[in-house]
Design an enzyme around this catalytic site. Sequence first.
Site, PDB file in Angstrom:
ATOM      1  N   PHE A   1       0.834  -1.353  -0.166  1.00 23.78           N
ATOM      2  CA  PHE A   1       0.086   0.060   0.010  1.00 23.78           C
ATOM      3  C   PHE A   1       0.713   1.252   0.078  1.00 23.78           C
ATOM      4  O   PHE A   1       0.293   2.209   0.282  1.00 23.78           O
ATOM      5  CB  PHE A   1      -1.006   0.053   1.161  1.00 23.78           C
ATOM      6  CG  PHE A   1      -1.671  -1.360   1.400  1.00 23.78           C
ATOM      7  CD1 PHE A   1      -2.718  -1.797   0.510  1.00 23.78           C
ATOM      8  CD2 PHE A   1      -1.504  -2.158   2.330  1.00 23.78           C
ATOM      9  CE1 PHE A   1      -3.158  -2.915   0.479  1.00 23.78           C
ATOM     10  CE2 PHE A   1      -2.194  -3.484   2.454  1.00 23.78           C
ATOM     11  CZ  PHE A   1      -2.913  -3.942   1.757  1.00 23.78           C
TER      12      PHE A   1
ATOM     13  N   GLU B   1      -5.139   1.955  -7.524  1.00 23.03           N
ATOM     14  CA  GLU B   1      -5.540   3.210  -6.737  1.00 23.03           C
ATOM     15  C   GLU B   1      -6.699   3.820  -7.074  1.00 23.03           C
ATOM     16  O   GLU B   1      -7.563   4.380  -6.130  1.00 23.03           O
ATOM     17  CB  GLU B   1      -4.357   4.199  -7.025  1.00 23.03           C
ATOM     18  CG  GLU B   1      -2.992   3.523  -6.020  1.00 23.03           C
ATOM     19  CD  GLU B   1      -1.725   3.938  -6.274  1.00 23.03           C
ATOM     20  OE1 GLU B   1      -1.150   4.619  -5.687  1.00 23.03           O
ATOM     21  OE2 GLU B   1      -1.376   3.893  -7.531  1.00 23.03           O
TER      22      GLU B   1
ATOM     23  N   LYS C   1      -4.462   0.692 -17.904  1.00 21.06           N
ATOM     24  CA  LYS C   1      -4.027   2.258 -17.013  1.00 21.06           C
ATOM     25  C   LYS C   1      -3.851   1.794 -15.605  1.00 21.06           C
ATOM     26  O   LYS C   1      -3.447   2.831 -14.935  1.00 21.06           O
ATOM     27  CB  LYS C   1      -5.223   3.022 -17.135  1.00 21.06           C
ATOM     28  CG  LYS C   1      -5.678   3.669 -18.633  1.00 21.06           C
ATOM     29  CD  LYS C   1      -6.771   4.467 -18.490  1.00 21.06           C
ATOM     30  CE  LYS C   1      -6.895   5.443 -19.791  1.00 21.06           C
ATOM     31  NZ  LYS C   1      -7.923   6.164 -19.883  1.00 21.06           N
TER      32      LYS C   1
ATOM     33  N   GLN D   1      -8.792  -6.084  -6.537  1.00 17.67           N
ATOM     34  CA  GLN D   1      -8.213  -4.666  -6.438  1.00 17.67           C
ATOM     35  C   GLN D   1      -9.249  -3.331  -6.044  1.00 17.67           C
ATOM     36  O   GLN D   1      -9.161  -2.845  -5.216  1.00 17.67           O
ATOM     37  CB  GLN D   1      -7.243  -4.137  -7.613  1.00 17.67           C
ATOM     38  CG  GLN D   1      -6.217  -4.941  -7.770  1.00 17.67           C
ATOM     39  CD  GLN D   1      -5.080  -4.385  -7.140  1.00 17.67           C
ATOM     40  OE1 GLN D   1      -4.581  -3.486  -7.211  1.00 17.67           O
ATOM     41  NE2 GLN D   1      -4.861  -5.114  -6.074  1.00 17.67           N
TER      42      GLN D   1
ATOM     43  N   LYS E   1     -10.739 -10.889 -12.626  1.00 15.98           N
ATOM     44  CA  LYS E   1     -10.920 -11.457 -11.534  1.00 15.98           C
ATOM     45  C   LYS E   1     -10.094 -10.816 -10.311  1.00 15.98           C
ATOM     46  O   LYS E   1     -10.423 -10.334  -9.264  1.00 15.98           O
ATOM     47  CB  LYS E   1     -10.524 -12.978 -11.261  1.00 15.98           C
ATOM     48  CG  LYS E   1     -10.967 -14.060 -10.338  1.00 15.98           C
ATOM     49  CD  LYS E   1     -11.072 -15.243 -10.557  1.00 15.98           C
ATOM     50  CE  LYS E   1     -11.579 -16.106  -9.700  1.00 15.98           C
ATOM     51  NZ  LYS E   1     -11.746 -17.688 -10.158  1.00 15.98           N
TER      52      LYS E   1
END
Lengths: 194, 745
Positions: free
Chosen positions: B244, B712, B708, B645, B640
């Site tokens: 992270f 986040e 891309k 994410q 998946k």
Amino acid sequence: MSTVIQKPLDHQPPSLPPTQSVRLTINSQESHFTVAPWTTLLDALREHLDLTGTKKGCDHGQCGACTVLIDGKRINSCLTLAVMRDGADITTIEGLGTPENLSPLQQAFIDHDAFQCGYCTPGQICSAQGLLNEGKAKTEAEVRELMSGNLCRCGAYPNILSAIMEVMDKDGLIMDTKEWSAGGAKPEMDPINS
Amino acid sequence: MMTTDYIGKPTNRVDGPAKVAGTAKYAAEFNVPNLLYGYVVSSPIAKGKITKINAEEVLALPGVHKVFSHENVPSLAWFDRSYKDDVAPGGSPFRPLHSAEVKYSQQPVALVVADTFELARYAASVLEIEYEQTAHETDLSKHIDDAREPGGGKTGYKPPKSRGNFGRGWEQGVAKVEANFQHGAQHHNPMENFATTVEWLGDKSLNVYDKTQGAFNSQQYIMKVFGLSKDQARVISKYTGGGFGSGLRPQYQLFLAVLASLELERSVRVSLTRQQMFSFGHRPHTLQHVALATNADGSLSGINHFAVAETSQFEDFTENVVGWSGMIYDCKNVKLGYRLSKLDVYTPLDMRAPGAASGSIALEIAMDEMAEAAGLDPVEFRLRNYADYDQEQNLPFSSKKLRDCYHEGATKFGWANRNPAPRSMRQGNRLIGWGMAGGIWDSATQPAQAKASLDADGHLRVQSGSNDIGTGTYTIMTQIAAETLGLPIEAVTFELGDTLMPEAPVQGGSWTASSVGTAVRKACQALGEKLLKQAQKMDESAFADATIDDVQFVNGQLRLRTDPDQAVVLRDLVQASGEPRLEAENSKLPGMLGMLKPAQYSMHAHNAVFVEVQVDEELGTIHVTRVVNAVAAGRILNPKTARSQVLGSVVWGISMALMEESVMDHRFGRYMNHNYAEYHIPVNADIHDIDVIFVHEEDDKVNELGVKGIGEVGLLGVAAAISNAVYHATGKRVRDMPVMIDKLL
């Protein structure tokens, strides 16, 4: 300006306790070893027996990453000392299955993508196995509640839930068919297949 | 029929079996022979100096080898630049055990090294240290006026650009909102504590098993600080238990473990405790001010976004908090400002969607307030102010399907049924609120290297020294490699996390899929050309005149596009070569040249988030019962792992909105809730319905793969949407994160 002294509250001259021998049955194999009495079961597994599948996330019973099964019951292995468990029968993640021969829960965790970094995963799976052994959780809400002792910082909770529900469903363990509220509605419970 | 088209297909994680069976080894799990254990002693004071370390009693304990402190650390690299890692901000990096000076609470002040972990921990607990404490300053709210514009120094940081005349835009506005926002410090807290196991191989040669998001970054650091050669400093990081952002910079346990190993000429492990996970970088405490004004038609006449964040006394940590506000909506008059205030804390550190996660809270709550003041639905308001090109850089977007995110998200959520009035929906004693928000994130590509090698059994092995912090790198790179050379996925192994491999950037910024993915693709294409050349050497080769464009790699074969019956099995080509394997790497040049070319397009991912909350009217407890997150992030390599994410991002957003905060007691200058029981993050029972939509977005400009990155973008807008939903449920506007019960009563 002030002086601060960093020392234990009840300062005694440093001294070491004698080591003790412990006998554990781990994943059906008997182990004898000698440790300092303040060695947690978690550190005994990881540092003395090289069973590193059991993870240390907090060492304080706050995260559940160290969950193992003792006589089939889930326990935080960081909150018990190895010497307190002399003679116990312990199952760790390594005892539930191997990469070549996965347990139904382990396979369901892969199929539902119920982990990302994988660090909390052994604890989640041992905890889920303990939950199945308990036979108490019958609904999705109960599974969520009873899996809440295991933190997952990656946030895989919806997939952890659907993985466990799939195994319970296959075993006919779900009593309540009320609408599912996480991990997608029930029709989407099946993992996304390639 | 078998197909080897894997890109875009939901695919189980290839590292899954190792992770669920507990055989995946993390940094603290390499039990090398004759290992010593180091335990870190942390400073109880936030500022001052160490006056005395009484190590004698501890050193007398049998099995204790050494107490490292500033008193006995050997002379190391002198200049600051030796301590700067690839992602270091401007300033003078912290040097562990360098001097008696204490710069922040929980600073490592000593390392006790002993035969066992238990002994090292005990010895550290009885080590007596005396300090002279001086007054510290840790409260950002008292130091707003000291804040100043940051200096340069961090790669990629650009000061925010204002445009037009905000003052005029504000004056001409017919509806206006203006408010202050804040959130406290947050710590990454990956599940795996930071740890380094250093295996001493003799003659200063080390195998360093490090918890990091960039093996090469750790390697560079220890080479420079300890004067090691590349060969002496091999860094290995195959599995990382969450990052992270926390593993972007080398953390101090790496320094300490390498120091102890070199000095004692032994293998050493240093693991941090969960408490010590609060002793380094964090998302900084940030105060924000946003003012918005609209014309009569609901178009924005002015945007003003100003942020003040904390940094340490020794480095200027910068992140893009306000810049997004000049990019996501159409507006001529934009005034942006960003300042830092130096406090006696450790330097903050990039944390998932750094800057944007913070900035989007303020902007997107203000947008909700503005929509209401302008008498518009929040979705309609955003559509009216849709930016068709990037006004900040004055560039067209390479692609931007944010409009589709709004439409598809709203449809799936049932947004059309929303009654705009606050407190208009309830179920029993629960008030129901619906809120929405959105966000934008960079789509970056960094230079990366990969190597592909096909052996005579037809097994393809691809390597790049990248990382997989749980993002799915192992899996998507395997998919890319398998598809590029037309091999079944089982015949492909992708390896990462070792400085002996071709170099890759740190895993961060959502750039791994594009950067390493492109490198893997090109390395496999280069290998494909070698295979074609080999095919051309065969007697009466059907490929004699074929170029690479005339052939395809399908189902383990090389074949002619125009005549697929003309095919040769790839492993036969390797066997025919007489070599044990054929290898190829991607060329370094295009990546480097790409960095130098002026940008022609603004490249970004976008999202829109729709949230339902239920708030107990008497108790003020908040439940996020439904979330729809629609993401436009180009091509999705693996729906998946990509979905996971975004699910994780939503959980992070719920955490930011309702739970997460490192609470500082300014009397001590210390984070008081530095453990997993008091630093609240969601548990399974806190998480309900989360729906992820990937809107269709094709982009042939962003990179060859059209990806891309999605690590986040999914977090953006989630916390703001929750606050907006809480307002819709209760009529109370909360601009101070996390939204907790006391703020609703």
